[in-house]
Design a protein around this motif. Structure first.
Motif, mmCIF file in Angstrom:
data_model
loop_
_atom_site.group_PDB
_atom_site.id
_atom_site.type_symbol
_atom_site.label_atom_id
_atom_site.label_comp_id
_atom_site.label_asym_id
_atom_site.label_seq_id
_atom_site.Cartn_x
_atom_site.Cartn_y
_atom_site.Cartn_z
ATOM 1 N N ARG A 1 18.975 14.738 16.842
ATOM 2 C CA ARG A 1 18.508 15.885 17.477
ATOM 3 C C ARG A 1 18.181 15.720 18.661
ATOM 4 O O ARG A 1 17.518 16.262 19.640
ATOM 5 N N GLU A 2 18.483 14.312 19.438
ATOM 6 C CA GLU A 2 18.012 13.888 20.588
ATOM 7 C C GLU A 2 16.619 13.873 20.753
ATOM 8 O O GLU A 2 15.902 14.143 21.902
ATOM 9 N N GLY A 3 15.717 13.625 19.827
ATOM 10 C CA GLY A 3 14.335 13.482 19.713
ATOM 11 C C GLY A 3 14.083 11.797 19.593
ATOM 12 O O GLY A 3 14.959 10.947 19.474
ATOM 13 N N ARG A 4 12.658 11.655 19.305
ATOM 14 C CA ARG A 4 11.977 10.308 18.925
ATOM 15 C C ARG A 4 12.455 9.948 17.492
ATOM 16 O O ARG A 4 12.410 10.885 16.734
ATOM 17 N N VAL A 5 12.790 8.767 17.392
ATOM 18 C CA VAL A 5 12.963 8.429 16.018
ATOM 19 C C VAL A 5 11.780 7.954 14.976
ATOM 20 O O VAL A 5 12.019 7.445 14.071
ATOM 21 N N TRP A 6 10.869 8.089 15.907
ATOM 22 C CA TRP A 6 9.476 7.826 14.968
ATOM 23 C C TRP A 6 8.322 9.180 14.975
ATOM 24 O O TRP A 6 8.852 10.061 15.969
ATOM 25 N N VAL A 7 7.362 9.206 14.338
ATOM 26 C CA VAL A 7 6.777 10.215 14.371
ATOM 27 C C VAL A 7 5.454 9.922 15.322
ATOM 28 O O VAL A 7 4.802 9.120 15.183
ATOM 29 N N THR A 8 5.183 11.108 16.227
ATOM 30 C CA THR A 8 4.134 11.119 17.242
ATOM 31 C C THR A 8 2.990 12.157 16.883
ATOM 32 O O THR A 8 3.359 13.421 16.630
ATOM 33 N N LYS A 9 1.820 11.580 16.404
ATOM 34 C CA LYS A 9 0.850 12.305 15.946
ATOM 35 C C LYS A 9 1.539 12.849 14.783
ATOM 36 O O LYS A 9 2.009 12.643 13.798
ATOM 37 N N ASN A 10 1.125 14.318 14.643
ATOM 38 C CA ASN A 10 1.699 15.222 13.724
ATOM 39 C C ASN A 10 2.645 16.344 14.210
ATOM 40 O O ASN A 10 2.854 17.318 13.397
ATOM 41 N N GLU A 11 3.431 15.926 15.149
ATOM 42 C CA GLU A 11 4.474 16.807 15.750
ATOM 43 C C GLU A 11 5.408 17.011 14.822
ATOM 44 O O GLU A 11 6.167 16.081 14.445
ATOM 45 N N SER A 12 5.718 18.295 14.501
ATOM 46 C CA SER A 12 6.826 18.502 13.627
ATOM 47 C C SER A 12 8.221 18.749 14.298
ATOM 48 O O SER A 12 9.062 18.612 13.542
ATOM 49 N N ASP A 13 8.274 19.048 15.572
ATOM 50 C CA ASP A 13 9.649 19.116 16.204
ATOM 51 C C ASP A 13 10.449 20.174 15.682
ATOM 52 O O ASP A 13 11.698 20.338 15.637
#
Length: 254
Positions: A188-200
């Protein structure tokens, strides 16, 4: 009654049974101080340990069946997408073919471990996301939600398997689910970890509680550089069984 066979049967579901039995019999003997008392203590101790072992065995079955239901969902989701999706996976298709093989292996392992106690596959549905098999981006969002939920679900159940051999199996599956989650996020071309509770774009409930910054202590107080973003990315939070079931209920899992 074959007492040695009874010990073996109990130990098969409670590895600590010999130690517990020794404790129970010693305690009762010291209190009463006679061989007769020890004879009375033995069946009492066996009954107590048997009850603990039975309860433990039942809880293990519940945990494994909970995991099996989630694996049913993931395996079915990828199988259906690979067979029926109208979008083009392009160069990503081999990735999801491999992920599907992993999920099928997880299902088979859990079914085998549970034997006759294995829960049947539920009637799964995906109408909560009507375009999931026609829009590749929607498919990726749902895949990310399933994988991230799976990671947190295994983490939430791990304490129930403490000191049991099933914990090793659960952690082996958990590690692979985490890799799946990272790979889907990468696609998805996003971060591979979770930042805060961002659901993307995924359902918000999947990430509820991920904004936590307290790991016994508030990590932000340990020195400069530990911002909310850094802390929440560095630690992943578990989900309760109830929270997971709320997330997957729209897909037919109960």
């Amino acid at each position: 009654m074959n007492i040695f066979q009874l010990f073996s049967d109990i130990e098969s579901v409670d590895a600590d049974a010999p130690e517990k039995l020794s404790f129970y019999s010693r305690r009762f003997f010291l209190r009463k101080g006679s061989k007769a008392a020890t004879a009375v203590a033995l069946p009492m101790a066996l009954a107590s340990i048997s009850q603990e072992a039975f309860a433990q065995s039942t809880e293990v079955q519940e945990v494994l069946n909970f995991a099996l239901k989630l694996e049913y969902l993931e395996e079915d989701f990828y199988k259906k997408a690979l067979a029926e999706a109208t979008f083009d996976f392009g160069a990503d298709r081999p990735v999801f073919e491999q992920i599907h093989k992993h999920e099928a292996s997880h299902v088979k392992l859990l079914q085998t471990a549970l034997g006759a106690a294995a829960a049947p596959k539920p009637a799964l549905k995906y109408d909560a996301f009507p375009d999931v098999f026609t829009n590749y981006q929607t498919f990726l969002i749902v895949a990310q939600a399933f994988e991230d939920t799976g990671v947190r679900a295994y983490k939430g159940q791990a304490p129930k398997l403490y000191k049991l051999p099933e914990l090793t199996t659960a952690l082996q599956i958990h590690a692979v689910e985490a890799r799946h989650a990272a790979e889907v996020r990468r696609l998805r071309e996003g971060r591979v970890w979770v930042t805060k509770n961002e659901s993307d774009g995924a359902p918000a409930a999947v990430y509820a509680g991920e904004e936590n910054t307290v790991q016994k202590v508030d990590v932000r107080t340990l020195g400069p550089g530990f911002s909310d973003i850094v802390v929440t990315e560095a630690f992943d939070e578990p989900l309760t069984k109830e929270a997971v079931l709320e997330i997957v209920k729209p897909f037919g899992v109960a």
